[in-house]
Scaffold this motif. Structure first.
Motif, PDB file in Angstrom:
ATOM      1  N   GLN A   1       5.047  -0.316  -9.685  1.00 48.20           N
ATOM      2  CA  GLN A   1       4.867   0.381 -10.972  1.00 48.20           C
ATOM      3  C   GLN A   1       4.214  -0.567 -11.974  1.00 48.20           C
ATOM      4  O   GLN A   1       3.268  -0.205 -12.668  1.00 48.20           O
ATOM      5  N   GLU A   2       4.741  -1.777 -12.038  1.00 42.62           N
ATOM      6  CA  GLU A   2       4.265  -2.735 -13.033  1.00 42.62           C
ATOM      7  C   GLU A   2       2.812  -3.141 -12.800  1.00 42.62           C
ATOM      8  O   GLU A   2       2.038  -3.292 -13.724  1.00 42.62           O
ATOM      9  N   LEU A   3       2.452  -3.318 -11.505  1.00 44.06           N
ATOM     10  CA  LEU A   3       1.114  -3.843 -11.193  1.00 44.06           C
ATOM     11  C   LEU A   3       0.129  -2.727 -10.853  1.00 44.06           C
ATOM     12  O   LEU A   3      -1.063  -2.989 -10.650  1.00 44.06           O
ATOM     13  N   ASN A   4       0.665  -1.505 -10.711  1.00 44.78           N
ATOM     14  CA  ASN A   4      -0.177  -0.355 -10.406  1.00 44.78           C
ATOM     15  C   ASN A   4      -0.937  -0.502  -9.073  1.00 44.78           C
ATOM     16  O   ASN A   4      -2.141  -0.257  -9.002  1.00 44.78           O
ATOM     17  N   VAL A   5      -0.213  -0.952  -8.050  1.00 43.10           N
ATOM     18  CA  VAL A   5      -0.786  -1.078  -6.699  1.00 43.10           C
ATOM     19  C   VAL A   5       0.279  -0.635  -5.694  1.00 43.10           C
ATOM     20  O   VAL A   5       1.464  -0.634  -6.012  1.00 43.10           O
ATOM     21  N   GLN A   6      -0.156  -0.295  -4.493  1.00 47.93           N
ATOM     22  CA  GLN A   6       0.825   0.008  -3.454  1.00 47.93           C
ATOM     23  C   GLN A   6       1.255  -1.273  -2.751  1.00 47.93           C
ATOM     24  O   GLN A   6       0.413  -2.077  -2.320  1.00 47.93           O
ATOM     25  N   LEU A   7       2.576  -1.492  -2.644  1.00 52.10           N
ATOM     26  CA  LEU A   7       3.076  -2.721  -2.028  1.00 52.10           C
ATOM     27  C   LEU A   7       4.000  -2.462  -0.849  1.00 52.10           C
ATOM     28  O   LEU A   7       4.213  -3.346  -0.032  1.00 52.10           O
ATOM     29  N   ILE A   8       4.593  -1.289  -0.767  1.00 46.64           N
ATOM     30  CA  ILE A   8       5.627  -1.080   0.247  1.00 46.64           C
ATOM     31  C   ILE A   8       5.535   0.321   0.837  1.00 46.64           C
ATOM     32  O   ILE A   8       5.259   1.282   0.127  1.00 46.64           O
ATOM     33  N   GLU A   9       5.749   0.394   2.154  1.00 49.16           N
ATOM     34  CA  GLU A   9       5.776   1.689   2.834  1.00 49.16           C
ATOM     35  C   GLU A   9       6.864   1.636   3.905  1.00 49.16           C
ATOM     36  O   GLU A   9       7.045   0.586   4.539  1.00 49.16           O
ATOM     37  N   GLN A  10       7.520   2.757   4.115  1.00 44.95           N
ATOM     38  CA  GLN A  10       8.449   2.810   5.245  1.00 44.95           C
ATOM     39  C   GLN A  10       7.639   3.011   6.514  1.00 44.95           C
ATOM     40  O   GLN A  10       6.842   3.951   6.607  1.00 44.95           O
ATOM     41  N   LYS A  11       7.799   2.113   7.474  1.00 44.59           N
ATOM     42  CA  LYS A  11       7.132   2.254   8.776  1.00 44.59           C
ATOM     43  C   LYS A  11       8.163   1.822   9.813  1.00 44.59           C
ATOM     44  O   LYS A  11       8.456   0.636   9.951  1.00 44.59           O
ATOM     45  N   ASN A  12       8.704   2.777  10.510  1.00 45.60           N
ATOM     46  CA  ASN A  12       9.751   2.430  11.474  1.00 45.60           C
ATOM     47  C   ASN A  12       9.157   1.743  12.700  1.00 45.60           C
ATOM     48  O   ASN A  12       7.985   1.948  13.025  1.00 45.60           O
ATOM     49  N   ILE A  13       9.984   0.927  13.333  1.00 48.66           N
ATOM     50  CA  ILE A  13       9.512   0.193  14.519  1.00 48.66           C
ATOM     51  C   ILE A  13       9.800   1.014  15.771  1.00 48.66           C
ATOM     52  O   ILE A  13      10.940   1.434  15.997  1.00 48.66           O
ATOM     53  N   LEU A  14       8.777   1.234  16.568  1.00 51.24           N
ATOM     54  CA  LEU A  14       8.970   1.833  17.890  1.00 51.24           C
ATOM     55  C   LEU A  14       9.016   0.683  18.891  1.00 51.24           C
ATOM     56  O   LEU A  14       8.056  -0.097  19.012  1.00 51.24           O
ATOM     57  N   ASP A  15      10.140   0.592  19.566  1.00 51.32           N
ATOM     58  CA  ASP A  15      10.396  -0.529  20.469  1.00 51.32           C
ATOM     59  C   ASP A  15      10.190  -0.030  21.903  1.00 51.32           C
ATOM     60  O   ASP A  15      11.036   0.679  22.444  1.00 51.32           O
TER      61      ASP A  15
END
Ligand SMILES: Cc1cc2nc3c(=O)[nH]c(=O)nc-3n(C[C@H](O)[C@H](O)[C@H](O)COP(=O)(O)OP(=O)(O)OC[C@H]3O[C@@H](n4cnc5c(N)ncnc54)[C@H](O)[C@@H]3O)c2cc1C
Length: 354
Positions: A86-100
């Motif tokens: 929010q502060e920097l106005n960029v995307q930094l994090i996404e949920q990406k589950n691990i397929l093992d």
């Protein structure tokens, strides 16, 4: 080390040495608390934070056990990266589950035995057949859910811009033997977030650091869905643009900290057996991790020198541990709040007093 050319802002209350993940979050929290800070960081391409894949995985190891304090540090980290988005106005994090994609029948069995015990983070894959066009996997698929992927390079770059805008960044090596001039008496608090350079930091070099190198290939794999992170011995993780990060090694004995032909060869062989899609190797990265024997961070003030502090020793888990412990250290420095004794560097008072 070169002589210090910069003179710091005479009003600076705190100096932070290093702008990896640790220095970034510490400077962020201290800045938010209204402290006048200066951050030293000489630009280098191969630091641990810049080479890291940026994954938070709540389970670890062959026994698939929960990582230390994950119930607290993972939600804290997710909120911290979202606040910075929010502060920097960029995307930094996404949920990406691990397929093992289990590499052996034993690993498949180990996963299936853990499933009924670890219902919060482990699942069977919903549609295992859908991955057959992309991968070879004779032993089935498990899923770790939730896992998170951070764009650490964007975080470092965007926070650096903020520091520059506020005149809080000095792009130089901080010379410990010849610290910058300051008009303050006592001198400003100096917190070392210096990563593997901390192995030689005269104030903290007797801490039980251990060396652990990691390498990764940066690979183009057109048509591989970017919905997940994939694992079979090695991890295939979405990277910048449409590239993939493939790694990593965990090396305790090594002759060079640079990328090696042997890692590249071994990783290509593993990729050839796992991946059905064509791919091209674009780059090859390597760095040391600031690891330690206890696998617990070093956080707090030096027991004998109260104007010197540390936030280091994040090992393989900087993405999840750094936000939480940077916040805890900032609250300690600003409001004298306690630091978790398992992370507090005061636990090494005896060693640091020698
Ligand atoms: C291959 C690899 C993969 C990884 N993957 C993951 C992952 O998926 N998830 C995860 O949680 N962790 C991962 N890690 C671990 C993670 O990278 C580290 O825990 C974390 O980046 C450490 O951050 P740091 O800020 O302590 O150190 P660093 O990133 O090393 O930052 C230290 C900074 O201090 C600067 N500095 C040092 N001395 C001075 C000085 N005297 N003056 C000025 N500047 C100085 C350096 O230039 C650097 O910018 C990985 C590490 C590697 C090597």
């Amino acid at each position: 080390m070169s002589p210090q050319s910069a003179t710091i802002d005479p009003a600076a209350e705190m100096i932070i040495v290093g702008q990896g993940i640790c220095g970034t979050f510490l400077s962020y929290y201290l800045h938010k608390a209204g402290k006048k800070i200066v951050v030293y960081d000489a630009p280098r391409p191969d630091t641990a934070s810049k080479v890291a894949s940026g994954v938070i995985n709540p389970v670890t190891g062959r026994r698939i056990v929960r990582t230390w304090m994950i119930e607290e540090v993972m939600p804290f980290a997710v909120d911290a990266y979202r606040a910075l988005e929010q502060e920097l106005n960029v995307q930094l994090i996404e949920q990406k589950n691990i397929l093992d994609f289990h590499p052996t029948a034993q690993m498949q069995l180990a996963f299936e035995e853990r499933l009924p015990q670890e219902t919060q983070y482990l699942k069977k894959s919903d549609h295992p057949a859908q991955w057959q066009q992309y991968f070879n996997y004779p032993f089935g698929i498990g899923e770790t859910n939730p896992c998170w992927l951070m764009d650490i390079n964007t975080l470092l770059m965007e926070w650096r811009k903020q520091l520059k805008q506020h005149n809080q960044l000095i792009e130089e090596t901080y010379n410990i033997d010849n610290p910058p001039a300051s008009t303050l008496n006592p001198p400003p608090l100096t917190i070392f977030c210096d990563g593997v350079a901390g192995f030689n930091n005269p104030f903290f070099k007797s801490l039980p650091y251990t060396r652990m190198k990691g390498e990764a290939l940066i690979v183009s794999i057109p048509h591989l869905p970017r919905t997940n992170m994939y694992k079979q011995g090695l991890n295939i993780v979405p990277w910048k643009g449409d590239l993939w990060w493939v790694g990593s090694s965990y090396e305790w004995n090594f002759e060079t900290t640079a990328p090696t032909a042997s890692f590249k060869q071994k990783t290509i062989a593993q990729l050839n057996s796992f991946l059905k899609l064509p791919y091209t190797v674009i780059d090859h990265l390597a760095s040391e991790r600031p690891a330690n024997m206890e696998r617990r961070p070093f956080v707090g003030l030096h027991p004998l020198l109260p104007h010197i502090g540390i936030l280091n020793g994040m090992g393989t888990k900087g993405c999840s541990l750094a936000p939480y412990f940077a916040h805890q250290l900032a609250a300690h420095l600003v409001n004298n709040e306690p630091i978790n004794p398992l992370a507090d560097v005061q636990r090494f008072t005896k060693i640091l007093s020698r």
